[in-house]
Structures are given as structure tokens and as C-alpha cells.
Design a protein around this motif. Structure first.
Motif, mmCIF file in Angstrom:
data_model
loop_
_atom_site.group_PDB
_atom_site.id
_atom_site.type_symbol
_atom_site.label_atom_id
_atom_site.label_comp_id
_atom_site.label_asym_id
_atom_site.label_seq_id
_atom_site.Cartn_x
_atom_site.Cartn_y
_atom_site.Cartn_z
ATOM 1 N N ARG A 108 0.828 -1.213 0.000
ATOM 2 C CA ARG A 108 0.000 0.000 0.000
ATOM 3 C C ARG A 108 0.863 1.264 0.000
ATOM 4 O O ARG A 108 0.384 2.331 -0.397
ATOM 5 C CB ARG A 108 -0.942 -0.012 1.193
ATOM 6 C CG ARG A 108 -2.033 -1.081 1.114
ATOM 7 C CD ARG A 108 -3.164 -0.797 2.075
ATOM 8 N NE ARG A 108 -4.132 -1.885 2.152
ATOM 9 C CZ ARG A 108 -5.110 -2.101 1.280
ATOM 10 N NH1 ARG A 108 -5.246 -1.289 0.227
ATOM 11 N NH2 ARG A 108 -5.963 -3.110 1.436
ATOM 12 N N ARG A 120 -9.755 -8.872 -13.602
ATOM 13 C CA ARG A 120 -9.401 -7.780 -12.690
ATOM 14 C C ARG A 120 -8.606 -6.680 -13.386
ATOM 15 O O ARG A 120 -8.050 -5.799 -12.726
ATOM 16 C CB ARG A 120 -8.607 -8.359 -11.507
ATOM 17 C CG ARG A 120 -9.492 -9.170 -10.577
ATOM 18 C CD ARG A 120 -8.700 -10.211 -9.787
ATOM 19 N NE ARG A 120 -9.584 -10.924 -8.865
ATOM 20 C CZ ARG A 120 -10.428 -11.902 -9.238
ATOM 21 N NH1 ARG A 120 -10.483 -12.281 -10.509
ATOM 22 N NH2 ARG A 120 -11.207 -12.485 -8.345
ATOM 23 N N TRP A 166 -9.558 -3.138 -12.505
ATOM 24 C CA TRP A 166 -9.588 -2.801 -11.085
ATOM 25 C C TRP A 166 -8.430 -1.853 -10.756
ATOM 26 O O TRP A 166 -7.366 -1.905 -11.396
ATOM 27 C CB TRP A 166 -9.441 -4.043 -10.228
ATOM 28 C CG TRP A 166 -10.605 -4.985 -10.224
ATOM 29 C CD1 TRP A 166 -11.610 -5.067 -11.139
ATOM 30 C CD2 TRP A 166 -10.856 -6.014 -9.255
ATOM 31 N NE1 TRP A 166 -12.475 -6.078 -10.808
ATOM 32 C CE2 TRP A 166 -12.047 -6.676 -9.653
ATOM 33 C CE3 TRP A 166 -10.193 -6.444 -8.104
ATOM 34 C CZ2 TRP A 166 -12.576 -7.751 -8.932
ATOM 35 C CZ3 TRP A 166 -10.724 -7.505 -7.383
ATOM 36 C CH2 TRP A 166 -11.909 -8.140 -7.790
ATOM 37 N N THR A 167 -8.627 -1.032 -9.758
ATOM 38 C CA THR A 167 -7.499 -0.256 -9.251
ATOM 39 C C THR A 167 -6.570 -1.178 -8.469
ATOM 40 O O THR A 167 -6.965 -2.259 -8.008
ATOM 41 C CB THR A 167 -7.975 0.863 -8.316
ATOM 42 O OG1 THR A 167 -8.584 0.269 -7.156
ATOM 43 C CG2 THR A 167 -8.968 1.778 -9.021
ATOM 44 N N ALA A 192 -5.526 -0.625 -5.573
ATOM 45 C CA ALA A 192 -6.046 -0.665 -4.205
ATOM 46 C C ALA A 192 -7.133 -1.727 -4.067
ATOM 47 O O ALA A 192 -7.205 -2.432 -3.044
ATOM 48 C CB ALA A 192 -6.597 0.706 -3.810
ATOM 49 N N ARG A 193 -7.965 -1.887 -5.082
ATOM 50 C CA ARG A 193 -9.024 -2.896 -5.011
ATOM 51 C C ARG A 193 -8.433 -4.305 -5.041
ATOM 52 O O ARG A 193 -8.924 -5.207 -4.346
ATOM 53 C CB ARG A 193 -10.002 -2.700 -6.173
ATOM 54 C CG ARG A 193 -11.200 -3.647 -6.119
ATOM 55 C CD ARG A 193 -12.142 -3.412 -7.285
ATOM 56 N NE ARG A 193 -13.224 -4.397 -7.296
ATOM 57 C CZ ARG A 193 -14.117 -4.515 -8.270
ATOM 58 N NH1 ARG A 193 -14.073 -3.694 -9.321
ATOM 59 N NH2 ARG A 193 -15.054 -5.455 -8.212
ATOM 60 N N ASP A 235 -7.215 -4.931 -1.654
ATOM 61 C CA ASP A 235 -8.328 -5.179 -0.737
ATOM 62 C C ASP A 235 -8.766 -6.640 -0.811
ATOM 63 O O ASP A 235 -8.992 -7.285 0.224
ATOM 64 C CB ASP A 235 -9.512 -4.269 -1.080
ATOM 65 C CG ASP A 235 -9.290 -2.814 -0.683
ATOM 66 O OD1 ASP A 235 -8.370 -2.556 0.114
ATOM 67 O OD2 ASP A 235 -10.034 -1.953 -1.186
ATOM 68 N N GLU A 236 -8.887 -7.158 -2.035
ATOM 69 C CA GLU A 236 -9.296 -8.561 -2.192
ATOM 70 C C GLU A 236 -8.237 -9.504 -1.637
ATOM 71 O O GLU A 236 -8.553 -10.506 -0.974
ATOM 72 C CB GLU A 236 -9.568 -8.886 -3.658
ATOM 73 C CG GLU A 236 -10.105 -10.307 -3.836
ATOM 74 C CD GLU A 236 -10.281 -10.728 -5.279
ATOM 75 O OE1 GLU A 236 -11.183 -11.549 -5.552
ATOM 76 O OE2 GLU A 236 -9.501 -10.262 -6.140
#
Length: 226
Positions: free
Chosen positions: A32, A87, A90-91, A93-94, A97-98
């Protein structure tokens, strides 16, 4: 010399989940904090895949475990490519998250599977090393989860009937026995550090300047993912 034999010990069903959460707590904050450009870096361990591709694959695989979805090819190369493609928009960050959710929740499903999915946790941990390696971050194929990973590695190599190998590890107090003696082959011998042993069993590239000794087997014979 007595070698620690984890291949026939009573299975600890919680061990794969502990490995995943230990790595989650170290890896997710690291990722992150990285800029988006780092997610586009190529990985040496997974030719053709970027850091993001590896993370998307890991996140999808753990979601499959949590949801019990192994149809349509399971963890085949085709299914892996499809998961990554799904995916693509997807960002980063997403994706993280997953992945974080999967590393948190998959342990319970793996525990219930009675050992059939223990190798998934080991594979996810190895892929974490692939990502660290690509980013030049410390702890690739090592870190706090190494002891648990070695226990799983010994068990997986025993289940797969790999040639018995006695490992004298430079950075671990106890030597380790991997594989299975029932095949009748003369035991192999490894001397070196634990992270290098993981690299060999995972079929990962050997970094320059790293030395080890392997007698009685070829490096390619150890690969559990090949």
C-alpha cells in the motif's frame, strides 16, 4: 545427526492460516506504500506476469478457496489468466483489498479441507516472495513466516513423494528432512540458507552470488510446482 521430520507429524490445521495472516501483516502495508508504477514491474519468477498480475492471481485464488469455487479449471493456467483478465480494470487498491480479505479468511477453509489445500497457502507465500523479489524489498522467501513455510514445504514434498532430502540450514538451528523415503532413492543432501532451499523447491531463479551445496539430486528435480 537427527533431522527434524515434519512430513509425518500430526497436521496442524491452523498452520496454513497462520502463515497467510503473518505474511498479510507484513506484505499488505508494504504494497500500500508503493507507487502505482511498481505494480507494473516484471517478475523474474513468473515470466510474462507483472507484480500486479501476481497479486491479482493470488487474490483470485484465495477468493476461490474462501468461496469453494474450484470449477472451470480450478487453478489451471487458463483459469489463472482468466482471473487476472477479470481484474484488469480494477485499481491496484481494489486488488490489494481482495488479497487482504483472502489472506484473512482463507485459513478457515484450508483448515477444513483436511490437508488438500495446504499447498495453496505455501504457494501464496512463495508468490509473496516473488513480489518482494521484483520490488527489491527485503524478506523474499523468508521473513517471519519462514518456519511455518518450511513445515508446509516438508509436508507437501512428503505428500508428493519427492526424493528424501536432508537439509542442513545455515540460518536455522535444526536440520530438516523433506520428501519421502518410500521411493527407494538415495537421500539427497542440501547445505545452504533456508530461503535458497525454498527457491529451489519453488523453481525460482537463483540470485547471483548465492552459494549452496546440493548432492544426490538436481535442482530441477526439487521443483514442486513444475
Amino acid at each position: 545427526m537427527t533431522y527434524a521430520d515434519t512430513t509425518h507429524d500430526v497436521r496442524d490445521p491452523e498452520l496454513p492460516g497462520r502463515l497467510l495472516t503473518t505474511e498479510r501483516d507484513a506484505l499488505i502495508p508494504l504494497l500500500r506504500a508503493r507507487p502505482d508504477d511498481d505494480f507494473a514491474l516484471a517478475t523474474l519468477a513468473c515470466p510474462g506476469w507483472t507484480v500486479r498480475d501476481v497479486l491479482a492471481h493470488c487474490a483470485a485464488a484465495l477468493t476461490r478457496v474462501v468461496e469453494g469455487r474450484f470449477e472451470q479449471g480450478g487453478f489451471s493456467p487458463e483459469a489463472n489468466d482468466r482471473d487476472i483478465a477479470e481484474r484488469a480494470d480494477w485499481t491496484n487498491a481494489r486488488v490489494l483489498d481482495e488479497l487482504e480479505r483472502g489472506m484473512t479468511e482463507a485459513g478457515a477453509a484450508i483448515a477444513r479441507a483436511g490437508g488438500a489445500l495446504d499447498g495453496v497457502a505455501l504457494g501464496e507465500w512463495v508468490h509473496s516472495g516473488d513480489v518482494r523479489d521484483a520490488l527489491g524489498a527485503p524478506g523474499a522467501y523468508g521473513g517471519q513466516g519462514l518456519g511455518s513455510a518450511l513445515t508446509l514445504l516438508a509436508r507437501v514434498t512428503g505428500q508428493k513423494g519427492h526424493q528424501l532430502l536432508h537439509a542442513d540450514l545455515d540460518d536455522r538451528d535444526d536440520p530438516l528432512r523433506l520428501g519421502d523415503a518410500s521411493g527407494g532413492l538415495t537421500p539427497a543432501r542440501y547445505i545452504g540458507d533456508a530461503a535458497m532451499l525454498v527457491r529451489l523447491y519453488a523453481g525460482r531463479p537463483v540470485p547471483g552470488g548465492v552459494t549452496y551445496e546440493l548432492a544426490g539430486a538436481k535442482a530441477e528435480d526439487l521443483n514442486i510446482f513444475g
